[in-house]
Design a protein around this motif. Structure first.
Motif, PDB file in Angstrom:
ATOM      1  N   THR A 211      76.015  92.331  19.397  1.00 57.83           N
ATOM      2  CA  THR A 211      75.995  92.914  18.046  1.00 57.83           C
ATOM      3  C   THR A 211      77.407  93.075  17.507  1.00 57.83           C
ATOM      4  N   LEU A 212      78.319  93.564  18.388  1.00 58.31           N
ATOM      5  CA  LEU A 212      79.713  93.767  17.954  1.00 58.31           C
ATOM      6  C   LEU A 212      80.346  92.419  17.574  1.00 58.31           C
ATOM      7  N   LEU A 213      80.113  91.386  18.408  1.00 58.16           N
ATOM      8  CA  LEU A 213      80.678  90.062  18.089  1.00 58.16           C
ATOM      9  C   LEU A 213      80.104  89.520  16.786  1.00 58.16           C
ATOM     10  N   ASN A 214      78.770  89.679  16.597  1.00 51.27           N
ATOM     11  CA  ASN A 214      78.155  89.199  15.348  1.00 51.27           C
ATOM     12  C   ASN A 214      78.763  89.883  14.128  1.00 51.27           C
TER      13      ASN A 214
ATOM     14  N   THR B 146      92.069  81.278  13.878  1.00 54.41           N
ATOM     15  CA  THR B 146      92.969  82.244  14.509  1.00 54.41           C
ATOM     16  C   THR B 146      92.227  83.071  15.552  1.00 54.41           C
ATOM     17  N   ILE B 147      90.893  83.095  15.433  1.00 55.73           N
ATOM     18  CA  ILE B 147      90.091  83.914  16.348  1.00 55.73           C
ATOM     19  C   ILE B 147      88.901  83.087  16.863  1.00 55.73           C
ATOM     20  N   ILE B 148      88.678  83.190  18.180  1.00 62.29           N
ATOM     21  CA  ILE B 148      87.461  82.600  18.741  1.00 62.29           C
ATOM     22  C   ILE B 148      86.589  83.735  19.260  1.00 62.29           C
ATOM     23  N   LEU B 149      85.325  83.735  18.817  1.00 59.15           N
ATOM     24  CA  LEU B 149      84.363  84.711  19.319  1.00 59.15           C
ATOM     25  C   LEU B 149      83.407  83.958  20.245  1.00 59.15           C
TER      26      LEU B 149
ATOM     27  N   ILE C 182      87.917  86.599  21.879  1.00 57.71           N
ATOM     28  CA  ILE C 182      87.143  87.803  22.212  1.00 57.71           C
ATOM     29  C   ILE C 182      85.821  87.331  22.829  1.00 57.71           C
ATOM     30  N   PHE C 183      85.593  87.699  24.081  1.00 59.15           N
ATOM     31  CA  PHE C 183      84.367  87.295  24.777  1.00 59.15           C
ATOM     32  C   PHE C 183      83.446  88.492  24.928  1.00 59.15           C
ATOM     33  N   SER C 184      82.153  88.207  24.901  1.00 53.89           N
ATOM     34  CA  SER C 184      81.256  89.189  25.500  1.00 53.89           C
ATOM     35  C   SER C 184      80.845  88.564  26.829  1.00 53.89           C
ATOM     36  N   THR C 185      80.749  89.348  27.862  1.00 53.99           N
ATOM     37  CA  THR C 185      80.449  88.734  29.159  1.00 53.99           C
ATOM     38  C   THR C 185      79.856  89.710  30.164  1.00 53.99           C
TER      39      THR C 185
END
Lengths: 227, 407
Positions: free
Chosen positions: A48-51, A163-166, A198-201
């Protein structure tokens, strides 16, 4: 300037009569060039945070800005443009366009940006080379292994120079060898191009490789550790 | 690589489904092309029959004669009218004709009938009664005071070839017109009204008997092509030499025929609409399935920066590709089928023998034209495009995050 600023963001999902607090007043700042892992159990609010950071969904309360641009002032078209030019996505299940070849999948983003045919072909191939897929330009996703598909997804996310990879659990569907190799590739991209990741993992290997580890629990940040 | 390529490849993700959808569109188009061509062909046959047996394509009459036929309403100088007709492009043949109601008596019986004065030489080019003589001979300038009569009238008057018939009527100037003529032939058109009440005589005999003084009631003409009738009519109406006369076409002369054609056309259109609706549901099903199946993919594409508008465009391109290929197949196959039957004709079953008696082919020849080729497929094209729009317009309402959760 922070690459990402999240201030007091809350998000509630309604499932039938039940309301689920996915995020509860989350605040977070990520600087440009960071390599951040967001860890936590299922349902803790990572995706949810990444979205929300990617503008794929909107918060119920709070503010989000990426590279100084506040989402609440942006239309859905502006958000699409922001995603196209400044944010790259890597998904858990690759999500390549099945009717395109590896090269066409990578090229597609450049086409959306209006890059000319010759240049986008060159850049797509160079990016596929960078992620270790030399000579596999014409393969359709169904003709690639899971690890190779995820590399195409990484190439697709990077080719437009965001500049950012999610990345939402990018190694979840990969075996340890492919997962480690992909992580290495992303680490190189981070160092080579100063791209913020920024990864979720759930993956201990990703947590280990990250330079900053944010842990989440029940929709809130439970820990934030810079290594 | 572009959106066209993406749309094209998406069609072939489900080859069988796409081909079935295209075939549904194709067969509907084929049917519409053929059926419309068949209908227009049958209308031509109906008009042809009417024209050959009664009215001709066009008539020049005195103003008001068609609405209320009266003896005194005449074309005073038929030669002038015929001169104009002879130099009007598109006219194939023409003949002068007069007619009035009289009493006709045989030895035993008397009947009210219509007597028609015709020129046998020019009449043959316009009408086909000359070919419908069942007994005796057709009129000839060498046999004055001879008439031909319908079979039913002959039966009613109990009269045959070579017998005498007394005609009593009123001439153009109001005086009594009476004569005795000989029955030279008996015809059968198959139209009871005509066979029961019509007598034809030489125009010169009619002129003398009814004091026509060279005038006639109508100049009857046929055009080279049915489709040229409107054009020829307009040209004649604009001719200053005919400004005091009425130029009428087969629609004015046989309004019932036009109404029956319109009725048939309307019932045909209702059937075609039902067919198009069935096809529309088929294509809507295909596109709804495509949208549902690819919701997750749409979410991903939006996430990487594709605008919903662009996705709608791709979906509509897919619809147009499939519709276009289906329509192309349907039009080509429909045109080929129609052309085949346009050559060999379609037998009309029991009616064929009847029609053949009157010099009209007992087969219907479908008539392929740009209109019959394009109208049906164009309707299908518009309806399928609108149908595809319904599921495609769901895309802008999708939220990328929600869409990506779709299975």
């Amino acid at each position: 300037m922070n690459a990402v600023t999240v201030s007091d963001v809350s998000k509630i999902y309604t499932q039938g009569d039940v309301k689920v607090m996915a995020l509860n007043k989350v605040s977070l700042k990520v600087d440009a060039g960071e390599f951040v892992a967001i860890a936590g159990p299922s349902g803790s609010g990572k995706t949810t945070l990444l979205n929300l950071i990617g503008g794929l969904d909107s918060p119920d309360t709070g503010h989000i800005s990426v590279n100084g641009k506040a989402f609440e002032k942006m239309s859905s078209g502006d958000l699409a443009e922001l995603r196209l030019t400044q944010i790259g996505f890597v998904f858990q299940s690759y999500n390549l366009i099945p009717v395109f070849t590896a090269e066409e999948n990578v090229e597609y983003i450049l086409q959306l940006q209006g890059v000319g045919k010759k240049e986008r072909k060159q850049r797509a191939r160079a990016m596929l080379d960078d992620v270790g897929l030399e000579g596999k330009y014409d393969r359709k996703p169904s003709q690639l292994s899971g690890g190779q598909q995820q590399r195409v997804a990484v190439a697709r996310s990077l080719v437009s120079n965001p500049t950012i990879i999610l990345a939402d659990e990018p190694t979840a569907n990969l075996d340890s060898v492919n997962g480690e190799s992909l992580l290495q590739t992303m680490r190189e991209m981070n160092e080579k191009h100063n791209v913020t990741f920024i990864f979720s993992t759930h993956d201990a290997m990703v947590m280990e490789a990250s330079k900053r580890l944010i842990t989440m629990k029940d929709g809130a940040i439970a820990g934030d550790q810079v290594k | 690589m572009n959106d066209l390529k993406l749309a094209w490849r998406n069609i072939w993700r489900h080859t069988r489904r796409s081909i079935l959808t295209m075939m549904a569109i194709g067969f509907a188009s084929l049917l519409l092309v053929f059926m419309l061509s068949f209908q227009f062909g049958s209308y031509e046959s109906m008009i042809d029959a009417s024209v050959k047996l009664s009215t001709g394509h066009l008539q020049v009459q005195a103003a008001g004669y068609n609405e209320k036929p009266e003896m005194r309403k005449v074309v005073p100088n038929p030669g002038v009218v015929m001169d104009i007709l002879s130099r009007t492009p598109g006219i194939e043949a023409f003949t002068a004709r007069s007619q009035t109601f009289v009493l006709a008596s045989s030895e035993d019986r008397t009947r009210g009938i219509m007597v028609m004065g015709v020129n046998p030489e020019t009449e043959k080019g316009v009408l086909s009664i000359a070919t419908l003589i069942r007994e005796g001979e057709y009129l000839s300038p060498r046999a004055p005071n001879t008439v031909i009569i319908g079979t039913l009238l002959a039966r009613r008057l109990k009269i045959g070839v070579g017998r005498e018939l007394t005609i009593l009527g009123q001439s153009r100037n109001g005086s009594i017109a009476a004569t005795v003529v000989t029955v030279g032939g008996i015809f059968k058109t198959g139209i009871d009204e005509v066979d029961r009440s019509t007598v034809q005589m030489l125009l010169s005999d009619f002129d003398a008997l009814f004091a026509m003084d060279g005038a006639v009631h109508a100049i009857v003409a046929t055009a080279r092509e049915l489709l040229q009738v409107g054009e020829v009519k307009k040209a004649l109406q604009n001719d200053p030499g005919l400004k005091d006369l009425a130029v009428l076409d087969w629609v004015d002369l046989s309004p019932g025929l036009k109404q029956s054609i319109q009725l048939d056309l309307v019932s045909g259109i209702i059937m075609y609409l039902i067919l198009i609706i069935v096809v529309a549901f088929s294509i809507m099903n295909t596109f709804l399935m495509a949208v549902f199946e690819r919701t997750r993919e749409f979410g991903v594409m939006m996430a990487i920066g594709t605008t919903p508008r662009r996705l709608v465009k791709v979906m509509l391109m897919e619809s147009m590709f499939m519709t276009g290929m289906g329509l192309l197949f349907g039009m080509l196959a429909g045109a080929a089928l129609t052309q085949y039957f346009a050559q060999v004709g379609i037998p009309m079953g029991g009616a064929a023998d009847l029609m053949a008696q009157y010099g009209i082919s007992g087969r219907i020849f479908p008539r392929l034209s740009w209109a019959t080729l394009l109208i049906g497929p164009a309707m299908i094209g518009v309806v399928t495009f609108l149908t595809a729009l319904v599921p495609a317009l769901r895309i802008p309402g999708l939220k990328p995050a929600d869409a990506m959760k779709a299975v």
